[in-house]
Enzyme design. Sequence first.
Site, mmCIF file in Angstrom:
data_model
loop_
_atom_site.group_PDB
_atom_site.id
_atom_site.type_symbol
_atom_site.label_atom_id
_atom_site.label_comp_id
_atom_site.label_asym_id
_atom_site.label_seq_id
_atom_site.Cartn_x
_atom_site.Cartn_y
_atom_site.Cartn_z
ATOM 1 N N GLU A 123 149.949 17.321 11.491
ATOM 2 C CA GLU A 123 149.606 17.481 12.307
ATOM 3 C C GLU A 123 150.803 18.003 13.859
ATOM 4 O O GLU A 123 151.289 17.370 13.484
ATOM 5 C CB GLU A 123 148.528 17.134 13.467
ATOM 6 C CG GLU A 123 146.900 16.399 13.070
ATOM 7 C CD GLU A 123 146.071 16.137 13.773
ATOM 8 O OE1 GLU A 123 145.516 15.738 14.992
ATOM 9 O OE2 GLU A 123 146.270 14.456 12.933
ATOM 10 N N ASP A 151 137.796 10.686 7.051
ATOM 11 C CA ASP A 151 138.891 10.519 8.045
ATOM 12 C C ASP A 151 140.477 9.430 7.493
ATOM 13 O O ASP A 151 140.016 8.880 6.287
ATOM 14 C CB ASP A 151 138.709 9.937 9.270
ATOM 15 C CG ASP A 151 139.676 10.765 10.441
ATOM 16 O OD1 ASP A 151 140.593 11.271 9.814
ATOM 17 O OD2 ASP A 151 138.776 11.241 11.733
ATOM 18 N N GLU A 178 140.666 19.094 8.785
ATOM 19 C CA GLU A 178 141.259 19.358 9.732
ATOM 20 C C GLU A 178 142.940 20.242 9.458
ATOM 21 O O GLU A 178 142.964 20.803 8.970
ATOM 22 C CB GLU A 178 141.537 18.170 10.563
ATOM 23 C CG GLU A 178 142.088 17.497 11.403
ATOM 24 C CD GLU A 178 142.008 16.344 12.498
ATOM 25 O OE1 GLU A 178 142.651 16.221 13.631
ATOM 26 O OE2 GLU A 178 142.139 15.330 11.394
ATOM 27 N N GLU A 230 141.602 17.610 19.855
ATOM 28 C CA GLU A 230 141.872 15.508 20.256
ATOM 29 C C GLU A 230 142.770 15.014 20.767
ATOM 30 O O GLU A 230 143.414 14.454 21.607
ATOM 31 C CB GLU A 230 141.835 15.105 19.112
ATOM 32 C CG GLU A 230 142.384 15.845 17.797
ATOM 33 C CD GLU A 230 142.840 14.569 16.669
ATOM 34 O OE1 GLU A 230 141.566 14.225 15.786
ATOM 35 O OE2 GLU A 230 142.988 14.236 15.921
#
Length: 666
Positions: free
Chosen positions: A176, A418, A467, A473
């Site tokens: 990310e 996750d 993701e 988030e």
Amino acid sequence: MTFKPLLLLLGLACAPAASAAPKSYTLSSPDGELQGSVTVGSDLRISLEADGRTVLAPSPVSMTLAGGETLGHDPRVVRIRKHSADETIESPFYTKARVSDRYNELTISFRSDYSLVLRLYDDGMAYRFVTQKKGTIVVEREQADFTFPEDYTTRAPYVHRLELKDFEWQFSNSFENTYVREPMTRLDPRRLMFLPVLVELPEGRRMLLTESDLDDYPGLFLNASPREPQLRSVLATYPRTVENPSGYNNQQQIVIDREKFIARTDGTRSFPWRIAIVTKDDAGLLLSDMVYRLGAPSKIADTSWIRPGQVAWDWWHALNLYGVDFEAGINTRTYKYYIDFAARSGLEYILIDDGWSVNGPADLMQVVPELDLEELVAYGRERNVGILLWAGHAPFENDMERVVRHYAEMGIKGFKVDYMNRDDQQVVRFLHRAAEVCARHRMVLDFHGVFKPAGLNRTWPNVLNFEGVFGLENLKWSPATTDMVTYDVTMPFIRMAAGPVDYTQGAMRNASKKNYRPVHGEPMSQGTRCRQLAEYVVFFSPLNMLSDSPSNYLRERESLEFIAGVPTVWDETVPLAGAVGEQVAVARRAGDVWYVGALTNWESRDMELDLSFLGEGPWTVESFSDGPNAARAARDYRREKAALDPSGRLKVHLAPGGGFAARISR
């Protein structure tokens, strides 16, 4: 489905003398605009031209095996084959119902039992190694470099680690980050970049670098050179020692040290496709299907049980309910309320996130005493609402068969898994095994804390979401300097070209640029309310989260009604406008109804969208557009219903950080 083989055996070549001049083998795309070449000399090099202009200079490719053999070193050609195909792939959980698979292919076979396959589509080039070796092989390293004729500008996501250290340290990351835009030689050579990476070619063309059919092999990173315009390949080495379980609440597997090789695998196999998507403009990136096409075909014959849909989700808004007569938390009464909300709103699922299993022991069979899952499953079944459960990587992998069987028999519909946070061979194997085990028990999957899609959603279509995106988030904790608005009009051209994004939009607290601040328990979004609505159309997520509190949605019923009505998989997608980092607009069709979504950066913008492809009307447009005060009060919006102009032109105004969303029906 049609298939038109044009198999051509060009010859059985004698091994050339070591001093022989390099020879090039060329291949064109079906429309003739792209031409790829493989040059065979002392090594193997791949290049690409677009309309006669070199856009990828001869780039070395090789694979080094344990024992000293290097595929691509002093290669000796023994056979050349060409063929063409024109197929249609059924794609039931995608941005369109069918994907065209039209290409030309060149296979060069070499002594030492390996081949190089080059494939040209109208929108890009892909290549892969194929080996036909006995037993097991160990791959020490792979060279998959991309060399360019000029110092082109790139948009790239660096691995985000607070400390840079070495590459081995960077292999573990969440995949990310926002994008940097720099000439290639000014990228930081100390940092790894994860895929996809965008290269800005001359005359408005774009090249997107990524991969597909990633199986039993590590994912690809890129690294820049300050001396030449080249993006060099780096692949995660195989974990030697893993602390398991470890990390957050014993939910993770933490690599302590690594081997000197990247993969131990079957000697007879195809390796991942290395992909260069090439488009004439930015908007073309919104329509590329190369990653999906190049994924291995579906291993699930009957997909009728797979149910995409909208999801009421608890974690982003920290279970903050109000106006209820109970104390909200991880308890049965709270999740009955979520089920009731989902049922009334027409949502397919609720997701119970972190906290439903006992913290610490890394045992998903231990449910907190405040939660009666069997009662919730029965309650949801009566209301046609399925339940999804969050699970950390370590406890899920360590007891996968028992966990999946147990909760499938209970009636749970799937898992959000996750904290993988790696893409080495071990984790790639885990994703495939999780997909297979869940498919056997008819469960869907959402992979969070994971790298970008690389064809897995075609191979295992029960994997609905990934993701690997800088999602909403991050605004729970990111400082005011974070520019999510610009990211939102950049990511669809880059990350989303690889596949679905678990971005988790849907905020009802919306902030202008100067008013945004991180609030972990009651978070807000950057940009306008209409931006959040439009993201349900622009972003592609077969499992689409409603990230905010049911209490907030019930105060914003018009917004809730629109969001809940947006499909999550599509029959057709049409790009309407695109400029990376500036604006994006798309139209998507499900059945007879079209949806339109448009986003801008921090600049206000007027768009004229050409919807003439809809054909004869009358068409009714139900639209949500930024209100006159949206630049200051980001929640300001205007809802309207009107007939589409007979010309098919639709004029929209977007505030700074704004959006536009519409439902168009006859």
